[in-house]
Design a protein around this motif. Sequence first.
Motif, short mmCIF file in Angstrom:
data_model
loop_
_atom_site.label_atom_id
_atom_site.label_comp_id
_atom_site.label_asym_id
_atom_site.label_seq_id
_atom_site.Cartn_x
_atom_site.Cartn_y
_atom_site.Cartn_z
N SER A 193 34.86 43.58 37.15
CA SER A 193 35.95 42.73 36.66
C SER A 193 37.01 43.55 35.93
O SER A 193 38.21 43.34 36.11
CB SER A 193 35.38 41.65 35.74
N ASP A 194 36.55 44.51 35.12
CA ASP A 194 37.51 45.33 34.36
C ASP A 194 38.26 46.32 35.25
O ASP A 194 39.38 46.72 34.92
CB ASP A 194 36.80 46.06 33.22
N VAL A 207 44.00 47.16 37.20
CA VAL A 207 45.07 47.16 38.21
C VAL A 207 46.11 46.09 37.90
O VAL A 207 47.32 46.34 37.99
CB VAL A 207 44.47 46.93 39.62
N LEU A 208 45.66 44.92 37.53
CA LEU A 208 46.61 43.83 37.24
C LEU A 208 47.51 44.20 36.06
O LEU A 208 48.74 44.01 36.12
CB LEU A 208 45.86 42.53 36.96
N LYS A 209 46.94 44.74 35.00
CA LYS A 209 47.75 45.14 33.84
C LYS A 209 48.73 46.25 34.23
O LYS A 209 49.90 46.24 33.80
CB LYS A 209 46.85 45.61 32.70
N ALA A 210 48.26 47.18 35.05
CA ALA A 210 49.11 48.31 35.46
C ALA A 210 50.27 47.86 36.35
O ALA A 210 51.28 48.57 36.44
CB ALA A 210 48.27 49.36 36.19
N THR A 211 50.11 46.72 36.99
CA THR A 211 51.17 46.23 37.88
C THR A 211 51.95 45.06 37.28
O THR A 211 52.61 44.31 38.00
CB THR A 211 50.60 45.85 39.27
N GLY A 212 51.83 44.91 35.95
CA GLY A 212 52.75 44.01 35.26
C GLY A 212 52.27 42.62 34.95
O GLY A 212 53.03 41.80 34.42
N TRP A 213 51.01 42.31 35.27
CA TRP A 213 50.51 40.98 34.94
C TRP A 213 50.31 40.87 33.42
O TRP A 213 49.89 41.83 32.78
CB TRP A 213 49.19 40.72 35.65
N GLU A 247 45.83 33.67 34.19
CA GLU A 247 46.25 33.98 35.56
C GLU A 247 45.51 35.20 36.10
O GLU A 247 45.11 35.23 37.27
CB GLU A 247 47.76 34.23 35.61
N MET A 248 45.32 36.19 35.23
CA MET A 248 44.60 37.39 35.67
C MET A 248 43.15 37.07 36.01
O MET A 248 42.64 37.51 37.04
CB MET A 248 44.69 38.48 34.59
N GLN A 249 42.51 36.27 35.17
CA GLN A 249 41.11 35.91 35.44
C GLN A 249 40.99 35.09 36.72
O GLN A 249 40.07 35.29 37.53
CB GLN A 249 40.51 35.15 34.26
N HIS A 250 41.94 34.19 36.93
CA HIS A 250 41.94 33.37 38.15
C HIS A 250 42.07 34.27 39.39
O HIS A 250 41.38 34.07 40.40
CB HIS A 250 43.08 32.35 38.11
N LYS A 251 42.96 35.26 39.31
CA LYS A 251 43.17 36.16 40.45
C LYS A 251 41.94 37.01 40.72
O LYS A 251 41.55 37.21 41.88
CB LYS A 251 44.39 37.06 40.20
N ARG A 280 39.98 44.73 45.21
CA ARG A 280 41.04 45.34 44.39
C ARG A 280 42.33 45.48 45.20
O ARG A 280 43.42 45.25 44.68
CB ARG A 280 40.55 46.72 43.91
N ALA A 281 42.20 45.83 46.47
CA ALA A 281 43.38 46.00 47.32
C ALA A 281 44.12 44.68 47.55
O ALA A 281 45.31 44.68 47.89
CB ALA A 281 42.98 46.61 48.66
N LEU A 282 43.43 43.56 47.35
CA LEU A 282 44.04 42.24 47.59
C LEU A 282 44.73 41.65 46.36
O LEU A 282 45.38 40.61 46.46
CB LEU A 282 42.96 41.26 48.08
N LEU A 283 44.60 42.31 45.21
CA LEU A 283 45.02 41.70 43.94
C LEU A 283 46.49 41.28 43.91
O LEU A 283 46.83 40.23 43.37
CB LEU A 283 44.74 42.66 42.77
#
Length: 227
Positions: free
Chosen positions: A100-101, A106-112, A117-121, A154-157
């Motif tokens: 999960s982490d 990746v999400l934080k690094a790409t601006g989320w 919303e991050m947990q849902h994704k 991870r590639a689908l995030l």
Amino acid sequence: MSQPIVFLRNVAIYQEKKVIFSNVNLEVNHGEFIYIIGKTGTGKSSFMKTLYADLKLVEGQGSIVDYDLANLKESDIPYLRRKIGIVFQDFKLLPDRSVSDNMLFVLKATGWKDKAEMQHKIDEVLDKVDLKSVADKMPHQLSGGEQQRTAIARALLNDPELILADEPTGNLDPQTSVEVLGVLRKINENGKTVIMATHDYALLMKFPSKTLKCEDGKIFEVVQRTV
């Protein structure tokens, strides 16, 4: 007619000033599943690296997900890669944090920003690869197949238009390879374009699709019964 998701015209691919391929012409349309085959050392990875701008396109015309590869600025590369999901042979998971982490990083690094919303994704992509049950495990606690499915999740995030998978089954046993390829085929059936480099010809027989071969500095389409 929509623009191809990948377009190469009269392209030469170089690595450290050495020509790997010459006169490459290719169009990949949205929704296709394409294999890139060839023996180890024939340049499959160099081809893939050119597509995700790890190698600069210095000769010919090329575009991918609407980015001009020949005129790509360094500052554009992170944005290009957000439109592409990349899956590597050696997984490239961060070993010091949970599944999960790894996703959260990746999400934080790409601006989320939004935690919900991050947990849902994260839940959504892990569900797509049937791994919600291992979200709290560390990478070393997973099997090779689970690690690669995590890498696919991870590639689908960032909801990429295109998945580039470079020898995604290279470190896996035959049965696990079939399972991982099945995940990629399912992603393709749901509308994503997939380009997969492999030297595992047995997989091609199980899941036939359009196939390009790397050989003698050329990339050309082959009929599967001739591979």
